[in-house]
Structures are given as structure tokens and as C-alpha cells.
Design a protein around this motif. Structure first.
Motif, PDB file in Angstrom:
ATOM      1  N   TYR A 100       0.830  -1.212   0.000  1.00 60.28           N
ATOM      2  CA  TYR A 100       0.000   0.000   0.000  1.00 60.28           C
ATOM      3  C   TYR A 100       0.861   1.258   0.000  1.00 60.28           C
ATOM      4  O   TYR A 100       0.432   2.304   0.480  1.00 60.28           O
ATOM      5  CB  TYR A 100      -0.928   0.004   1.221  1.00 60.28           C
ATOM      6  CG  TYR A 100      -2.035  -1.022   1.152  1.00 60.28           C
ATOM      7  CD1 TYR A 100      -3.302  -0.674   0.690  1.00 60.28           C
ATOM      8  CD2 TYR A 100      -1.816  -2.340   1.542  1.00 60.28           C
ATOM      9  CE1 TYR A 100      -4.318  -1.610   0.632  1.00 60.28           C
ATOM     10  CE2 TYR A 100      -2.824  -3.290   1.482  1.00 60.28           C
ATOM     11  CZ  TYR A 100      -4.073  -2.921   1.029  1.00 60.28           C
ATOM     12  OH  TYR A 100      -5.082  -3.850   0.968  1.00 60.28           O
ATOM     13  N   GLN A 101       2.052   1.167  -0.552  1.00 58.94           N
ATOM     14  CA  GLN A 101       2.939   2.320  -0.628  1.00 58.94           C
ATOM     15  C   GLN A 101       2.396   3.332  -1.644  1.00 58.94           C
ATOM     16  O   GLN A 101       1.753   2.952  -2.618  1.00 58.94           O
ATOM     17  CB  GLN A 101       4.339   1.875  -1.055  1.00 58.94           C
ATOM     18  CG  GLN A 101       4.991   0.889  -0.102  1.00 58.94           C
ATOM     19  CD  GLN A 101       5.673   1.522   1.077  1.00 58.94           C
ATOM     20  OE1 GLN A 101       6.428   2.474   0.924  1.00 58.94           O
ATOM     21  NE2 GLN A 101       5.404   1.015   2.263  1.00 58.94           N
ATOM     22  N   ARG A 102       2.661   4.609  -1.389  1.00 58.38           N
ATOM     23  CA  ARG A 102       2.297   5.707  -2.310  1.00 58.38           C
ATOM     24  C   ARG A 102       0.796   5.801  -2.581  1.00 58.38           C
ATOM     25  O   ARG A 102       0.365   6.110  -3.686  1.00 58.38           O
ATOM     26  CB  ARG A 102       3.077   5.597  -3.617  1.00 58.38           C
ATOM     27  CG  ARG A 102       4.588   5.621  -3.401  1.00 58.38           C
ATOM     28  CD  ARG A 102       5.350   5.792  -4.688  1.00 58.38           C
ATOM     29  NE  ARG A 102       6.776   5.772  -4.474  1.00 58.38           N
ATOM     30  CZ  ARG A 102       7.514   6.798  -4.026  1.00 58.38           C
ATOM     31  NH1 ARG A 102       6.938   7.938  -3.740  1.00 58.38           N
ATOM     32  NH2 ARG A 102       8.813   6.667  -3.878  1.00 58.38           N
ATOM     33  N   GLN A 103       0.008   5.531  -1.527  1.00 56.36           N
ATOM     34  CA  GLN A 103      -1.443   5.640  -1.649  1.00 56.36           C
ATOM     35  C   GLN A 103      -2.029   6.624  -0.635  1.00 56.36           C
ATOM     36  O   GLN A 103      -3.233   6.624  -0.389  1.00 56.36           O
ATOM     37  CB  GLN A 103      -2.097   4.265  -1.503  1.00 56.36           C
ATOM     38  CG  GLN A 103      -1.722   3.310  -2.619  1.00 56.36           C
ATOM     39  CD  GLN A 103      -2.424   1.972  -2.518  1.00 56.36           C
ATOM     40  OE1 GLN A 103      -3.527   1.860  -2.007  1.00 56.36           O
ATOM     41  NE2 GLN A 103      -1.773   0.930  -3.021  1.00 56.36           N
ATOM     42  N   GLY A 104      -1.166   7.431  -0.006  1.00 56.20           N
ATOM     43  CA  GLY A 104      -1.650   8.437   0.935  1.00 56.20           C
ATOM     44  C   GLY A 104      -1.734   7.983   2.379  1.00 56.20           C
ATOM     45  O   GLY A 104      -2.110   8.768   3.252  1.00 56.20           O
ATOM     46  N   ILE A 105      -1.366   6.745   2.644  1.00 53.51           N
ATOM     47  CA  ILE A 105      -1.452   6.234   4.016  1.00 53.51           C
ATOM     48  C   ILE A 105      -0.422   6.905   4.911  1.00 53.51           C
ATOM     49  O   ILE A 105      -0.743   7.341   6.015  1.00 53.51           O
ATOM     50  CB  ILE A 105      -1.303   4.697   4.022  1.00 53.51           C
ATOM     51  CG1 ILE A 105      -2.514   4.090   3.316  1.00 53.51           C
ATOM     52  CG2 ILE A 105      -1.151   4.158   5.435  1.00 53.51           C
ATOM     53  CD1 ILE A 105      -2.252   2.803   2.628  1.00 53.51           C
ATOM     54  N   GLY A 106       0.813   7.005   4.426  1.00 50.14           N
ATOM     55  CA  GLY A 106       1.855   7.694   5.198  1.00 50.14           C
ATOM     56  C   GLY A 106       1.480   9.143   5.451  1.00 50.14           C
ATOM     57  O   GLY A 106       1.673   9.658   6.555  1.00 50.14           O
ATOM     58  N   SER A 107       0.921   9.808   4.460  1.00 46.36           N
ATOM     59  CA  SER A 107       0.494  11.203   4.628  1.00 46.36           C
ATOM     60  C   SER A 107      -0.601  11.307   5.683  1.00 46.36           C
ATOM     61  O   SER A 107      -0.589  12.228   6.505  1.00 46.36           O
ATOM     62  CB  SER A 107      -0.007  11.775   3.299  1.00 46.36           C
ATOM     63  OG  SER A 107       1.049  11.823   2.363  1.00 46.36           O
ATOM     64  N   ALA A 108      -1.546  10.372   5.666  1.00 48.48           N
ATOM     65  CA  ALA A 108      -2.615  10.377   6.665  1.00 48.48           C
ATOM     66  C   ALA A 108      -2.056  10.124   8.066  1.00 48.48           C
ATOM     67  O   ALA A 108      -2.467  10.776   9.039  1.00 48.48           O
ATOM     68  CB  ALA A 108      -3.675   9.327   6.310  1.00 48.48           C
ATOM     69  N   LEU A 109      -1.107   9.194   8.181  1.00 49.28           N
ATOM     70  CA  LEU A 109      -0.481   8.937   9.485  1.00 49.28           C
ATOM     71  C   LEU A 109       0.295  10.155   9.972  1.00 49.28           C
ATOM     72  O   LEU A 109       0.231  10.522  11.147  1.00 49.28           O
ATOM     73  CB  LEU A 109       0.437   7.711   9.403  1.00 49.28           C
ATOM     74  CG  LEU A 109      -0.264   6.357   9.358  1.00 49.28           C
ATOM     75  CD1 LEU A 109       0.722   5.253   8.995  1.00 49.28           C
ATOM     76  CD2 LEU A 109      -0.953   6.048  10.680  1.00 49.28           C
ATOM     77  N   MET A 110       1.022  10.820   9.075  1.00 47.48           N
ATOM     78  CA  MET A 110       1.788  11.999   9.470  1.00 47.48           C
ATOM     79  C   MET A 110       0.849  13.138   9.875  1.00 47.48           C
ATOM     80  O   MET A 110       1.110  13.840  10.862  1.00 47.48           O
ATOM     81  CB  MET A 110       2.733  12.434   8.355  1.00 47.48           C
ATOM     82  CG  MET A 110       3.784  13.422   8.799  1.00 47.48           C
ATOM     83  SD  MET A 110       4.937  12.799  10.072  1.00 47.48           S
ATOM     84  CE  MET A 110       6.092  11.887   9.060  1.00 47.48           C
TER      85      MET A 110
END
Length: 154
Positions: free
Chosen positions: A88-98
């Protein structure tokens, strides 16, 4: 739909597998095979892993019941764990977590965030305004791994 929720003990195995598979599939591009094996060993005592997760109190990113990432924020501004599922890389999950970290940090009046960031994660943290403090070499089960102490002041 992405939701972010608190960690519960029943998440331990799935979070371990997310951690393991992400390191073995993503971080292997920046570290040697021996380094990723030391960092994410073939087996983990889930009791010990769960205790670690309870101690850091991560929050879980979930899409339709599937755990796709997790991260934490300590009271001193430390982001100890920050992982997105390798599929699920590059799908906005990291941005949502940050965004969740920054929202939570604002409520806690945290004015400086910091983390020990892998080679693989460094560009992501830079994108969110983290600056390199220093490069360091850490010992993990007789392997030397390069990571970066990064910080963001608010």
C-alpha cells in the motif's frame, strides 16, 4: 475508506507481519540481505512484540478492515515506529499517518518532532519538513545499519 484508530492487543500479529514484510520488501532496496534479516528476523515472540506495541501506543491505519500502516508519537516528540504496508505504498497512508501525528502533537503542545529514519524513509520525512540532524550507524544483531536522526520544529 481509511480510518486511524488505537492499537489493540489483537493487532499484534498483523502489525508484526506488516513490519516484517515492509522491511523485507521495501527496505531491502537500501540495505543488505543480512541487515534486513537482522532488523526483521524470521520469527518474533508475539508476547514481546505486543508488550513493545503497548509501551509505544501506536495508532493503526486501516482500510476496510485491513491494517495498512501504523505509527506512534511519544510525549517528547519521538516518532519511534512509522510503517506503511509494502503493498500500500504511495497511496496516501503515510500522509494520513503523518497528519494524525501533527494533529495529536498540536493537542499535546509538542513543538519538536524527531525520529531515527531509515535510508528508505528519509525522502518521505524530508517531504514533511524534517531536517537531517546527523547520519548514524546503529548495531542491530551484529549488523551495522545506517539511519538518520531527523527533526522537525513547529
Amino acid at each position: 475508506m481509511l480510518i486511524i484508530r488505537k492499537y489493540v492487543e489483537q493487532d499484534a500479529r498483523e502489525i508484526w507481519l506488516l513490519f516484517f514484510n515492509t522491511i523485507r520488501n521495501i527496505n531491502r532496496h537500501d540495505y543488505t540481505e543480512l541487515q534486513v534479516q537482522a532488523w526483521a528476523p524470521d520469527s518474533m515472540d508475539l508476547f514481546i512484540w505486543n508488550k513493545r506495541m503497548i509501551d509505544i501506543e501506536p495508532f493503526i491505519a486501516e482500510i476496510d478492515g485491513t491494517i495498512v500502516g501504523y505509527a506512534d508519537l511519544q510525549n517528547d516528540g519521538l516518532i519511534d515506529h512509522f510503517f506503511c504496508h509494502y503493498q500500500y505504498q504511495r497511496q496516501g497512508i503515510g500522509s494520513a499517518l503523518m497528519a494524525h501525528i501533527f494533529d495529536l502533537g498540536g493537542k499535546k503542545k509538542i513543538n519538536s518532532y524527531f525520529s531515527q529514519v531509515s535510508i528508505s524513509a528519509k525522502p518521505f520525512f524530508e517531504h514533511f519538513g524534517f531536517k537531517l540532524v546527523k547520519q548514524q550507524s546503529i548495531d542491530v544483531k551484529e549488523q551495522q545499519l545506517i539511519n538518520f536522526h531527523m527533526q522537525k520544529r513547529v
